[in-house]
Design an enzyme around this catalytic site. Structure first.
Site, short mmCIF file in Angstrom:
data_model
loop_
_atom_site.label_atom_id
_atom_site.label_comp_id
_atom_site.label_asym_id
_atom_site.label_seq_id
_atom_site.Cartn_x
_atom_site.Cartn_y
_atom_site.Cartn_z
N SER A 115 -26.21 -11.99 53.06
CA SER A 115 -26.29 -12.11 51.87
C SER A 115 -25.36 -10.55 51.43
O SER A 115 -25.84 -9.54 51.69
CB SER A 115 -27.72 -11.82 51.09
OG SER A 115 -27.41 -11.44 49.54
N HIS A 145 -23.60 -15.87 52.18
CA HIS A 145 -24.27 -15.98 50.88
C HIS A 145 -24.19 -14.99 49.84
O HIS A 145 -23.92 -13.76 49.97
CB HIS A 145 -25.73 -16.05 51.21
CG HIS A 145 -26.96 -16.26 50.05
ND1 HIS A 145 -27.10 -17.64 49.62
CD2 HIS A 145 -27.39 -15.52 49.25
CE1 HIS A 145 -27.83 -17.48 48.70
NE2 HIS A 145 -28.19 -16.13 48.31
N MET A 155 -25.84 -12.85 39.50
CA MET A 155 -26.93 -12.53 38.29
C MET A 155 -26.21 -12.25 37.25
O MET A 155 -25.42 -11.66 37.34
CB MET A 155 -27.81 -11.41 38.98
CG MET A 155 -28.22 -11.62 40.27
SD MET A 155 -29.33 -10.29 40.63
CE MET A 155 -29.45 -10.50 42.60
N HIS A 184 -24.87 -18.60 45.23
CA HIS A 184 -26.45 -18.73 44.38
C HIS A 184 -26.46 -18.12 43.19
O HIS A 184 -26.30 -16.73 43.07
CB HIS A 184 -27.63 -17.95 45.48
CG HIS A 184 -28.93 -17.83 45.07
ND1 HIS A 184 -29.69 -16.78 45.66
CD2 HIS A 184 -29.50 -18.53 43.94
CE1 HIS A 184 -31.05 -17.09 44.83
NE2 HIS A 184 -30.89 -18.15 44.11
N MET A 199 -28.04 -17.34 39.80
CA MET A 199 -29.32 -16.86 39.25
C MET A 199 -28.81 -16.53 37.64
O MET A 199 -28.86 -15.37 37.22
CB MET A 199 -29.90 -15.60 39.86
CG MET A 199 -30.56 -16.12 41.10
SD MET A 199 -30.88 -14.59 42.33
CE MET A 199 -29.37 -14.50 43.13
N MET A 219 -36.90 -19.75 47.25
CA MET A 219 -36.94 -18.45 47.29
C MET A 219 -38.37 -17.86 47.73
O MET A 219 -39.19 -18.19 47.67
CB MET A 219 -36.80 -17.83 45.74
CG MET A 219 -35.63 -18.25 45.12
SD MET A 219 -34.15 -17.23 45.69
CE MET A 219 -34.51 -15.52 45.71
N GLY A 255 -32.47 -7.14 46.55
CA GLY A 255 -32.60 -7.20 48.05
C GLY A 255 -33.71 -6.47 48.42
O GLY A 255 -34.30 -5.55 47.51
N GLY A 256 -34.18 -6.36 49.57
CA GLY A 256 -35.03 -5.60 50.10
C GLY A 256 -36.50 -5.73 49.99
O GLY A 256 -37.12 -4.59 50.07
N ASP A 266 -34.47 -17.72 51.23
CA ASP A 266 -34.00 -16.54 50.87
C ASP A 266 -34.78 -15.48 50.37
O ASP A 266 -35.55 -15.45 49.31
CB ASP A 266 -32.93 -16.90 49.77
CG ASP A 266 -32.10 -15.98 49.02
OD1 ASP A 266 -31.94 -14.72 49.44
OD2 ASP A 266 -31.51 -16.01 48.23
N GLY A 267 -34.78 -14.15 51.04
CA GLY A 267 -35.42 -13.17 50.41
C GLY A 267 -36.52 -12.55 51.69
O GLY A 267 -37.56 -13.29 52.01
C1 DX5 Z 1 -32.43 -11.98 45.64
C2 DX5 Z 1 -31.30 -12.67 46.40
C3 DX5 Z 1 -31.16 -12.75 47.82
C4 DX5 Z 1 -31.34 -11.04 48.33
C5 DX5 Z 1 -31.74 -11.29 49.82
O1 DX5 Z 1 -32.47 -12.25 44.43
O2 DX5 Z 1 -31.12 -13.91 46.10
O3 DX5 Z 1 -30.14 -13.38 48.50
O4 DX5 Z 1 -30.14 -10.57 48.59
O5 DX5 Z 1 -32.05 -10.01 50.05
P1 DX5 Z 1 -32.94 -9.46 51.30
O6 DX5 Z 1 -32.56 -10.07 52.47
O7 DX5 Z 1 -32.57 -7.93 51.46
O8 DX5 Z 1 -34.35 -9.62 50.85
ZN ZN Z 2 -29.61 -15.21 46.98
#
Ligand code: DX5
Ligand code: ZN
Length: 224
Positions: A7, A32, A36, A65, A67, A136, A143-144, A174-175
């Protein structure tokens, strides 16, 4: 065959092309990209111009993706910009069936996304038409974050349901995926594993991709 999808949310946007090329050397098929809108997800990330630039910089399949609210309005623009797969949230799409079919009619693979707290049953009637389902394993926006363990129970149930019905959609998660939990994620039966920080947050993204993939493959080796 399990796919790792880095991602780019965790990449350095000032060096995006370079960062993607580094990850690509780990052997990838898909990337990915998180979009947002500051409404549905409590953050902003990237939009159409970045997808267009990434499209020129790599041959990888682009998994976008969304959002966002009003996906019907924007999905065709993301597909025109180069998205190969587009996923939309059940929670943000009042006419989910229409949105999924619209994505397919514009030439992309259509995915339905569920937030961690949204039950699988809300997708029951679209499962026969989706190309993939994205579960999700964190709440959207950043992220993170840490993986929410019950997301793996959902993945297991969806996998059983899919196999029982003979559907062919892919299951994506994802996540919060890390090298420490990727075995359990793979064992839960997912096909596509998104990893942001665990790839671009590492000094050697290519090696990080290889490590994640090999660990995931090892966890499911011998599975029917
Ligand atoms: C969160 C995103 C994820 C995110 C995942 O809203 O949809 O794709 O980038 O990041 P990690 O792998 O750091 O949790
Ligand atoms: Zn995502």
């Amino acid at each position: 065959m399990i796919e790792i999808l880095p991602s780019i949310l965790a990449a350095d946007f000032a060096r995006l092309g370079e960062h993607i090329a580094q990850a690509e050397r780990g052997g990838l098929n898909m990337l990915h990209l998180d979009v947002m809108d500051g409404h549905f997800a409590p953050n902003f990330s990237i939009g159409i111009p970045v997808i267009e630039s990434v499209r020129k910089a790599t041959k990888l399949a682009l998994d976008v993706h969304l959002m966002i609210e009003d996906a019907d309005r924007y999905a065709p623009m993301f597909i025109a910009a180069g998205a190969d797969c587009v996923s939309v949230h059940q929670e943000a799409c009042p006419h989910l069936d229409r949105t999924l079919r619209l994505i397919q009619s514009e030439g992309a693979r259509a995915g339905a996304v569920l937030n961690p707290a949204t039950p699988l049953g809300t997708l029951e009637h679209v499962l026969p038409i989706v190309d993939f389902v994205l579960l999700m394993s964190v709440n959207p926006g950043f992220g993170g974050q840490k993986l929410i363990p019950y997301a793996l129970d959902k993945a297991r149930s969806l996998r059983e349901w899919r196999d029982r019905e003979g559907w062919t959609f892919a299951i994506e998660i994802d996540g919060g995926v890390t090298l420490d939990n990727v075995s359990s994620v793979a064992e839960a039966g997912v096909d596509w594993i998104v990893a942001g920080s665990s790839v671009f947050g590492k000094p050697d993204p290519a090696q990080a991709v290889r490590d994640l993939r090999e660990t995931a493959q090892r966890a499911v080796a011998g599975r029917a």
